[in-house]
Write an enzyme that holds these catalytic residues in place. Sequence first.
Site, PDB file in Angstrom:
ATOM      1  N   ASP A 254       0.862  -1.190   0.000  1.00 11.72           N
ATOM      2  CA  ASP A 254       0.000   0.000   0.000  1.00 11.72           C
ATOM      3  C   ASP A 254       0.896   1.237   0.000  1.00 11.72           C
ATOM      4  OD1 ASP A 254      -2.573   1.427   0.430  1.00 11.72           O
ATOM      5  OD2 ASP A 254      -1.656   1.959   2.342  1.00 11.72           O
TER       6      ASP A 254
ATOM      7  N   GLU B 137      -1.543  -1.636  -5.370  1.00 10.67           N
ATOM      8  CA  GLU B 137      -2.761  -0.920  -5.711  1.00 10.67           C
ATOM      9  C   GLU B 137      -2.570  -0.133  -6.995  1.00 10.67           C
ATOM     10  OE1 GLU B 137      -5.634   1.027  -2.458  1.00 10.67           O
ATOM     11  OE2 GLU B 137      -3.756   2.049  -2.817  1.00 10.67           O
TER      12      GLU B 137
ATOM     13  N   ASP C 224      -2.799   1.452   7.137  1.00  4.98           N
ATOM     14  CA  ASP C 224      -2.113   1.055   5.902  1.00  4.98           C
ATOM     15  C   ASP C 224      -1.785  -0.439   5.884  1.00  4.98           C
ATOM     16  OD1 ASP C 224      -2.246   3.713   5.169  1.00  4.98           O
ATOM     17  OD2 ASP C 224      -0.263   4.179   5.991  1.00  4.98           O
TER      18      ASP C 224
END
Length: 242
Positions: free
Chosen positions: A31, A115, A194
């Site tokens: 992330d 991501e 996170d």
Amino acid sequence: MRRADGYYAQFCINVERAEELVPTGKTIGIDVGLNHFYTDSNGETMTNPRHLRKTEKALKRLQKRVSRKKKGSSNRQKAINKLGRKHLKVSRQRKDFAIKTALYVVKSSDFVAYEELQVRNMVKNHKLAKSISDAAWSQFAEWLQYFGKVYGKTVVAVAPQYTSQDCSSCGNRVQKTLSIRTHICLCGTVLDRDHNAALNILAKGLKEAGINLNTVGHTGINAWGQTDLYSLVVTSTSKPTD
Ligand SMILES: [Zn+2]
């Protein structure tokens, strides 16, 4: 391509290169964020190096200096040139960092999920420091893909929807604003925001790649890895300040 210091760079890397690595048996979800360069599904963080933070601070100072100078003056022009050179330095350091970090990630895991960045948000954003981070993340993603091919690892980009909201243990949606840094769920899960997102990204990535760790086991991951040879032209994408 004209650069502020007259530097012109285009690297042509002919990738007839497939490296053999012993499988690590590890999977990783990544992330990216502003607080840390990334947080992974093991709860580890990668911080931006100090030299980078220093040049970024200097960049902000130079930006202010430009805005204080009289428009059309030679002093303003001088300040603009200086700003352009500093901007180049930051983007080069960023790129270097993105490459090294991507190599480290790919070498230490067999499966990498990250991501997908939302380009819309990047275009909308006009803040220099933020746009540099965005550029660094897309470079990082590109190098993850590249090293994934070189080392025969599976690298998957997943849609960013709800990765920070959903609970990585029970799947419940726990709405939180950006300022809320901890994920707290009714199921009893308490995680750094996170870290929770990175776990969701890993789960989404595995699902997308059709990998069920319970049935295939970790050693099965390499079967999805690609070792095909291909050519890649890497052009420096960062632009000097307008
Ligand atoms: Zn939960």
